[in-house]
Design an enzyme around this catalytic site. Structure first.
Site, short mmCIF file in Angstrom:
data_model
loop_
_atom_site.label_atom_id
_atom_site.label_comp_id
_atom_site.label_asym_id
_atom_site.label_seq_id
_atom_site.Cartn_x
_atom_site.Cartn_y
_atom_site.Cartn_z
N ASP A 205 36.93 34.77 44.65
CA ASP A 205 38.36 35.16 43.93
C ASP A 205 38.15 36.50 43.17
OD1 ASP A 205 40.70 34.62 42.62
OD2 ASP A 205 40.74 32.64 43.48
N HIS A 240 43.89 35.52 38.64
CA HIS A 240 43.99 34.36 39.52
C HIS A 240 42.59 33.91 39.45
CE1 HIS A 240 43.78 32.99 43.50
NE2 HIS A 240 45.35 33.24 43.49
N SER A 421 47.12 28.45 45.97
CA SER A 421 45.91 28.84 45.37
C SER A 421 45.58 27.52 44.34
CB SER A 421 45.92 30.01 44.65
OG SER A 421 45.79 31.17 45.57
#
Length: 484
Positions: A205, A240, A421
């Site tokens: 990520d 994120h 996600s």
């Protein structure tokens, strides 16, 4: 209905403009054809692939000479069937031409055989701001025209990441909303040990911001783009990975998240780096690999590097990937083999691979999220709307709040966000929570969760029939489930 005056996506729009990926056993053949057109070569024995950086003009010139010298090759090259003229078509880019000539020469000389070659594709996490006219290495200058309801501040410059219109148009899940004390929100207690003890979950990520709630639950392997904690990140993109890790550990608090940063500060990476990281983690003892990003190809074909990486990981490792947040992009046409389908129709890679568990998103009532693709390659669904998790500090640049709103939580911020996600992260954590080292593998857990029933295929069953995604129900703690 798409504006037919807009240019059509081609392979180059999602690929590095000067790179080719080649199977190592075919490397010598390809290099001999290209000659001085190869500037550098990087091979990975675990993948069995090599990445070639080209001088496209030199490579093209060498191949044109080989095409001319090879009987029948000119009839097979891309030049024999130039792209359709007019505003709804684009010229063949140089790497597409190079790859086409290599295949034409090989097929003409070897009875139809062609070497295993592909492109170094781009990957982004769904909702990132890596699409834009200011980034030459992103998706190409055509993207802004193809994405409706966007503006300049959404695409680059000082305002990058602050415009919700861009993230909503491309990402579907929208932008994160930072949480503050009060207003039905209280930060959770520190994480305690529990399910997932002794289990390692790989996370590829944007990296993780050091967060007190995550302490002791993660480790970073060879940060590719530098340590995320070197300064307060700008924009919502760096949050994120931190948000995803928190959701994994919400399901498996005793697990360790092994982080490999493969996406840069704009949420963008490439399939070569991602594939190498997948194999590295997949052979390192992790039980689950979480891939909350997407790769799209104009022809809908799976990227070579991602296919090979999934094939080369250890047996028993489960790869879980996001289905993408592009389902609502029905107005963006000119993609797919027929150049007539919408962006919403495209498969998301690696999620659409047969050996990968593809995760779509539903809301708290179990209704499909409007941004989540409803396609046969989506395997399972999980909550992915208004989830809450760990996040990055004050100067995050995301919309919906003022900096002073969370100054008191500078070192331990939390946010609310939506997207496949995060449904993926919950599923990865759910699987990890059921693993028992040396007793029950991740593949055993997935088999039990899905509980497949044998189906008798008869002549009366439609050939187009497919099983809808199976809903999974992770334990959504009070802090992880958003309140509206």
């Amino acid at each position: 209905m798409a504006d037919q005056s807009l240019p059509v996506f081609r392979d180059a729009d999602w690929s590095a403009p000067d790179e080719l990926i080649v199977a190592t056993e075919h490397l010598g053949f390809v290099r001999d054809l290209i000659g001085d057109g190869v500037e550098s070569t990087e091979a990975d024995h675990r993948l069995g692939l090599a990445r070639l950086v080209l001088n496209p003009a030199t490579a093209f010139a060498s191949l044109q000479a080989e095409v001319a010298a090879t009987p029948g090759a000119s009839n097979l090259s891309l030049a024999a069937s130039p792209p359709q003229s007019g505003s709804a078509a684009t010229a063949v880019d140089s790497v597409t031409q190079v790859a086409g000539d290599i295949r034409a020469i090989a097929a003409a000389r070897n009875g139809g055989w062609v070497p295993t070659i592909g492109r170094n594709r781009y990957v982004v996490f769904p909702g990132s701001d890596a699409v834009g006219v200011t980034r030459e290495t992103s998706f190409g200058v055509q993207v802004k025209a193809l994405l409706p309801n966007t503006n300049e501040t959404s695409f680059g410059g000082p305002g990058r990441g602050v415009g919700a219109a861009r993230e909503t148009s491309f990402g579907g899940g929208g932008v994160p909303m930072l949480l503050t004390d009060g207003q039905d929100w209280a930060p959770p207690r520190f994480r305690a040990t529990g399910p997932g003890a002794g289990v390692r979950v790989g996370l590829l990520d944007t990296g993780i911001w050091p967060h007190p709630w995550l302490d002791g639950g993660w480790e970073e392997v060879m940060p590719t783009f530098g340590a995320l904690g070197d300064g307060i990140p700008a924009g919502s993109v760096p949050g994120h990975g931190t948000f995803t890790a928190g959701l994994i550990l919400s399901q498996a608090p005793g697990a360790t998240v092994v982080v490999r940063r493969v996406l840069d500060g704009d949420g963008q990476g490439n399939t070569w780096d991602v594939a190498r990281a997948i194999v590295e983690l997949g052979q390192s003892g992790v039980s689950v690999i979480n891939l909350s990003f997407a790769c799209y190809t104009a022809d809908g074909a799976a990227p070579l590097a991602l296919v090979r990486a999934v094939q080369r990981i250890d047996r028993g490792v489960v790869v879980v990937a996001a289905a993408g947040n592009h389902n609502a992009m029905t107005a963006v046409g000119g993609v797919g083999p027929a150049k007539a389908s919408s962006f919403a129709d495209l498969p998301s890679w690696p999620a659409a691979l047969g050996d990968v568990l593809a995760v779509g998103a539903v809301d708290r009532e179990g209704r499909p999220a409007p941004f989540s693709p409803d396609r046969p390659w989506v395997d399972v669904t999980a909550p992915g709307v208004d989830l809450r998790s760990t996040y990055v500090p004050t100067h995050c640049g995301c919309s919906g709040h003022a900096p002073h709103d969370h100054a008191a939580q500078l070192s331990a911020p939390w946010a609310e966000w939506s997207g496949t996600s995060f449904a993926t992260a919950l599923v990865s954590g759910l699987i990890a929570s059921g693993v028992r080292p040396n007793q029950r593998s991740a593949t055993d857990v997935v088999a039990a969760l899905l509980n497949p029933q044998p189906v008798l295929i008869t002549g009366g069953v439609s050939a187009n029939a497919w099983n809808p995604p199976r809903p999974l129900y992770p334990r959504i703690t009070g802090w992880a489930r958003g309140v509206r």
